[in-house]
Design an enzyme around this catalytic site. Sequence first.
Site, short mmCIF file in Angstrom:
data_model
loop_
_atom_site.label_atom_id
_atom_site.label_comp_id
_atom_site.label_asym_id
_atom_site.label_seq_id
_atom_site.Cartn_x
_atom_site.Cartn_y
_atom_site.Cartn_z
N ASP A 111 0.99 -1.10 -0.02
CA ASP A 111 0.10 0.10 -0.06
C ASP A 111 0.85 1.08 0.04
O ASP A 111 2.13 1.12 0.21
CB ASP A 111 -1.06 -0.11 1.15
CG ASP A 111 -1.89 1.07 1.26
OD1 ASP A 111 -2.20 1.54 0.22
OD2 ASP A 111 -2.22 1.75 2.42
N SER A 112 0.19 2.31 -0.47
CA SER A 112 1.11 3.68 -0.30
C SER A 112 1.33 3.93 1.11
O SER A 112 2.49 4.71 1.46
CB SER A 112 0.30 4.88 -0.80
OG SER A 112 -0.92 4.90 -0.06
N CYS B 188 -4.39 -1.46 -2.13
CA CYS B 188 -4.26 -0.07 -2.33
C CYS B 188 -5.36 0.30 -3.62
O CYS B 188 -4.85 -0.25 -4.66
CB CYS B 188 -2.99 0.58 -2.79
SG CYS B 188 -2.72 2.18 -3.08
N GLU C 165 -3.06 9.37 7.66
CA GLU C 165 -1.62 9.15 7.77
C GLU C 165 -1.06 10.22 8.69
O GLU C 165 0.00 9.63 9.43
CB GLU C 165 -0.82 9.34 6.33
CG GLU C 165 -1.20 8.26 5.42
CD GLU C 165 -0.48 6.91 5.61
OE1 GLU C 165 0.74 6.76 5.85
OE2 GLU C 165 -1.05 5.76 5.41
N CYS D 98 -11.02 2.84 -0.79
CA CYS D 98 -9.68 3.09 -0.44
C CYS D 98 -9.35 2.33 0.88
O CYS D 98 -10.18 2.51 1.98
CB CYS D 98 -9.63 4.64 -0.29
SG CYS D 98 -8.05 5.06 0.68
N HIS E 219 -7.85 3.01 3.13
CA HIS E 219 -7.70 3.75 4.50
C HIS E 219 -9.17 4.10 4.98
O HIS E 219 -9.17 4.23 6.25
CB HIS E 219 -6.96 5.08 4.38
CG HIS E 219 -5.59 5.18 3.99
ND1 HIS E 219 -5.10 4.71 2.94
CD2 HIS E 219 -4.41 5.73 4.97
CE1 HIS E 219 -3.54 4.59 3.07
NE2 HIS E 219 -3.51 5.13 4.26
N1 DGL Z 1 -4.89 3.53 0.89
C1 DGL Z 1 -4.79 3.66 -0.70
C2 DGL Z 1 -6.18 3.29 -1.58
O1 DGL Z 1 -6.68 2.38 -1.14
C3 DGL Z 1 -4.11 4.70 -1.16
C4 DGL Z 1 -4.50 6.31 -0.76
C5 DGL Z 1 -3.34 7.34 -1.09
O2 DGL Z 1 -2.50 6.99 -0.67
O3 DGL Z 1 -3.75 8.36 -1.34
O4 DGL Z 1 -6.58 3.93 -2.52
#
Ligand code: DGL
Length: 270
Positions: A7-8, A70, A162, A194, A196
């Site tokens: 993931d990012s 991600c 984050e 997402c 997150h």
């Molecule tokens: N959690 C990631 C997603 O599912 C990345 C969010 C990001 O880095 O902007 O899109």
Amino acid sequence: MTIGLFDSGLGGLTIYESVAQRIPHVPIAYLGDNENAPYGVRDADDIFRLTCSGVERLWDVGCCLVILACNTASAVALKRIQESWLPPDKRVLGVFVPMIEVLTERRWGDHSPPKEVKIKNVALFATPATVASRAFQRELASRAIGVDVEAQPCGGLVDAIEDDDYILAEALVHSHVEALLRRMPCPEAAVLACTHYPLFQAAFQDALGPNVKCISQANLVADSLADYLNRHPDMLGTSSASGFFTTGDARSVSLKAVRILRRKVEFESV
Ligand code: DGL
């Protein structure tokens, strides 16, 4: 045997938890590209380049199969990775398709023409890059007809999570949901696209009201991965490496991860 999750940043830990519960016998190497998060405000070439470099790091620790935990990387980079970059002995899978299969009442491998499904109005919450890619609508249209998707780019939400600013994150969830409901007052389902966002599922549900079903991506991905591994046990490879890796500062990432996993884990910088 080991699988990689990428993931990012820390959002992919929501997928990690479900996968670890679903297939506890399989070691997992998790990599968060915290140094370069968020991805959702980057352009497609940048997301492709960063995703490839993260995937390569997971190959270096012995993974043959990497899951892009991600949505942004899955939406923007996965197709290009699979079509033009992937060596024949490796696999990279995303987190979009399992969700769409459930929405469109399909089983894996069902390639029949698109058909009408029960659900008609879907609210999609995702990063600006995922929304701009229209990957969700593309994948949906290849399986279902007559489904209206209203997408809300949730600017700022990943940064707030984050940065550990949970008060701001909650306020952003409410304002993004209100913005979407002005355009689609009665969605039947909401997709938190997402990794997150499930951390704020209660806030999404509260703002959407009790009649909207929030789709839980993490469990669907875990089920679909278990099914994939039954069909492709060879993709587990021979390494048994596991652990938590980050391109960022290991100490501060480890501290933030406690809030998500509700237990202590040690990240290692790579
Ligand atoms: N959690 C990631 C997603 O599912 C990345 C969010 C990001 O880095 O902007 O899109």
